[in-house]
Enzyme design. Structure first.
Site, PDB file in Angstrom:
ATOM      1  N   LYS A  78       0.807  -1.225   0.000  1.00  0.00           N
ATOM      2  CA  LYS A  78       0.000   0.000   0.000  1.00  0.00           C
ATOM      3  C   LYS A  78       0.839   1.274   0.000  1.00  0.00           C
ATOM      4  O   LYS A  78       2.009   1.268   0.372  1.00  0.00           O
ATOM      5  CB  LYS A  78      -0.961  -0.027   1.194  1.00  0.00           C
ATOM      6  CG  LYS A  78      -2.115  -0.988   0.899  1.00  0.00           C
ATOM      7  CD  LYS A  78      -3.276  -0.832   1.821  1.00  0.00           C
ATOM      8  CE  LYS A  78      -4.391  -1.773   1.384  1.00  0.00           C
ATOM      9  NZ  LYS A  78      -5.293  -2.099   2.469  1.00  0.00           N
ATOM     10  N   ARG A  93      -3.717  -9.839   5.303  1.00  0.00           N
ATOM     11  CA  ARG A  93      -4.199  -9.948   3.911  1.00  0.00           C
ATOM     12  C   ARG A  93      -3.086  -9.473   2.989  1.00  0.00           C
ATOM     13  O   ARG A  93      -2.731  -8.302   3.003  1.00  0.00           O
ATOM     14  CB  ARG A  93      -5.454  -9.090   3.762  1.00  0.00           C
ATOM     15  CG  ARG A  93      -6.075  -9.113   2.374  1.00  0.00           C
ATOM     16  CD  ARG A  93      -7.283  -8.178   2.325  1.00  0.00           C
ATOM     17  NE  ARG A  93      -7.914  -8.187   1.021  1.00  0.00           N
ATOM     18  CZ  ARG A  93      -7.515  -7.453  -0.005  1.00  0.00           C
ATOM     19  NH1 ARG A  93      -6.486  -6.651   0.117  1.00  0.00           N
ATOM     20  NH2 ARG A  93      -8.145  -7.529  -1.163  1.00  0.00           N
TER      21      ARG A  93
HETATM   22  N1  HH2 Z   1      -7.490  -3.626   1.143  1.00  0.00           N
HETATM   23  C1  HH2 Z   1      -7.876  -3.661  -0.154  1.00  0.00           C
HETATM   24  C2  HH2 Z   1      -9.036  -4.366  -0.518  1.00  0.00           C
HETATM   25  N2  HH2 Z   1      -9.758  -5.038   0.395  1.00  0.00           N
HETATM   26  N3  HH2 Z   1     -10.107  -5.722   2.620  1.00  0.00           N
HETATM   27  C3  HH2 Z   1      -9.737  -5.702   3.907  1.00  0.00           C
HETATM   28  N4  HH2 Z   1     -10.438  -6.374   4.825  1.00  0.00           N
HETATM   29  N5  HH2 Z   1      -8.628  -5.012   4.330  1.00  0.00           N
HETATM   30  C4  HH2 Z   1      -7.850  -4.295   3.460  1.00  0.00           C
HETATM   31  O1  HH2 Z   1      -6.860  -3.656   3.901  1.00  0.00           O
HETATM   32  C5  HH2 Z   1      -8.227  -4.306   2.079  1.00  0.00           C
HETATM   33  C6  HH2 Z   1      -9.373  -5.032   1.693  1.00  0.00           C
HETATM   34  C7  HH2 Z   1      -7.069  -2.955  -1.184  1.00  0.00           C
HETATM   35  O2  HH2 Z   1      -6.053  -3.780  -1.694  1.00  0.00           O
HETATM   36  P1  HH2 Z   1      -6.109  -4.579  -3.083  1.00  0.00           P
HETATM   37  O3  HH2 Z   1      -7.230  -5.564  -3.068  1.00  0.00           O
HETATM   38  O4  HH2 Z   1      -4.782  -5.139  -3.371  1.00  0.00           O
HETATM   39  O5  HH2 Z   1      -6.351  -3.459  -4.179  1.00  0.00           O
HETATM   40  P2  HH2 Z   1      -7.615  -2.991  -5.003  1.00  0.00           P
HETATM   41  O6  HH2 Z   1      -8.638  -2.491  -4.031  1.00  0.00           O
HETATM   42  O7  HH2 Z   1      -7.080  -1.907  -5.906  1.00  0.00           O
HETATM   43  O8  HH2 Z   1      -8.129  -4.182  -5.771  1.00  0.00           O
END
Ligand code: HH2
Length: 257
Positions: free
Chosen positions: A202, A237
């Site tokens: 992040k 995660r």
């Molecule tokens: N972060 C993201 C998405 N979902 N869910 C939880 N519970 N906690 C988090 O920190 C979290 C989440 C964002 O990360 P990512 O899925 O890699 O990216 P994107 O939202 O661009 O798909």
């Protein structure tokens, strides 16, 4: 918890796993690498992202959930804010609702309870489109804690017992807020439900020299995971499951020493 983004625009792996065959192969890698849960998402929540339609989100995730539920030996979670998506995916075999909206939508609570599913309640200030526009808190940890306590209580009242809470690193928080949440994470673990954290790649890690691009944030991610585990986090995660698992062995060894 291994991340499977079935999206064209996720911030670090957008477009890599949009094809269902590639998504399934990625899920197998996550599981082989040691993921205990695979978290499947069809809508990016990166800062500035636009929402996708219900139909499009279902088109992305449902075939993947169906195929994986039939063959994967680990529980699947569905990363969505839409009750309809949660409902269809739980019907298709997912067991956990991962709601970055923190189960604020009463329909999301109802769907999760009806399926007797587990839930991840995450804190987010605002919505992805605008959440990083100068977020301000008096005391970020206290405010996140209060929100998570209230949402967990609402979930329990509806009969959802199997819960995790998540401070939502990067969701309406400056880098300093995220560092403070990690430093004081034990104040969230004292709430009761297991704490989940999502530091993976992040942008707050990009505040550190040399880690400006997502491809250079593995070490920061692992360091954040170990710090979080030592402060009591039970679920991390991440995109890089194998490396994280190895790093977390250190946290386990320290905790057990
Ligand atoms: N972060 C993201 C998405 N979902 N869910 C939880 N519970 N906690 C988090 O920190 C979290 C989440 C964002 O990360 P990512 O899925 O890699 O990216 P994107 O939202 O661009 O798909």
């Amino acid at each position: 918890m291994g991340i499977l983004n079935v999206t064209p625009d996720s911030f670090s792996d957008g477009g890599f796993y949009l094809d269902p065959d590639k998504a399934l192969a990625r899920a197998r890698t996550l599981i082989d690498d040691g993921a205990d849960i695979v978290d499947i998402g069809g809508e990016s929540s990166r800062p500035g992202s636009d929402a996708v339609s219900l139909e499009e989100e279902l088109r992305r995730v449902l075939p993947v959930v169906r195929a994986l539920a039939a063959q994967a030996a680990v529980p699947l979670s569905i990363d969505t804010t839409k009750p309809e998506v949660a409902d269809e995916c739980l019907r298709a075999g997912a067991r956990i609702v991962n709601d970055i909206g923190g189960l604020r939508d009463p329909e999301m609570i109802a769907v999760t309870a009806r399926h007797q599913a587990a839930a991840v309640i995450m804190h987010m200030r605002g919505v992805p489109k605008s959440m990083q526009l100068e977020p301000v808190y008096d005391d970020v940890v206290a405010e996140v804690r209060l929100f998570l306590a209230q949402r967990a209580a609402a979930a329990r009242t509806a009969g959802i017992e199997d819960l995790a809470v998540d401070p939502g690193l990067g969701f309406g928080k400056t880098a300093a807020h995220n560092f403070e949440l990690l430093r004081r994470l034990d104040e969230l673990t004292s709430l009761g439900p297991p704490v989940l954290v999502g530091p993976s790649r992040k942008s707050f890690l990009g505040a550190l020299p040399g880690q400006e691009t997502t491809s250079r944030r593995l070490e920061g991610t692992l360091a954040a995971a170990v710090v979080a585990a030592l402060k009591g986090a039970r679920v991390v995660r991440v995109h890089d499951v194998l490396a994280c698992r190895r790093a977390l062995q250190l946290a386990d060894a320290i905790r057990n020493a």
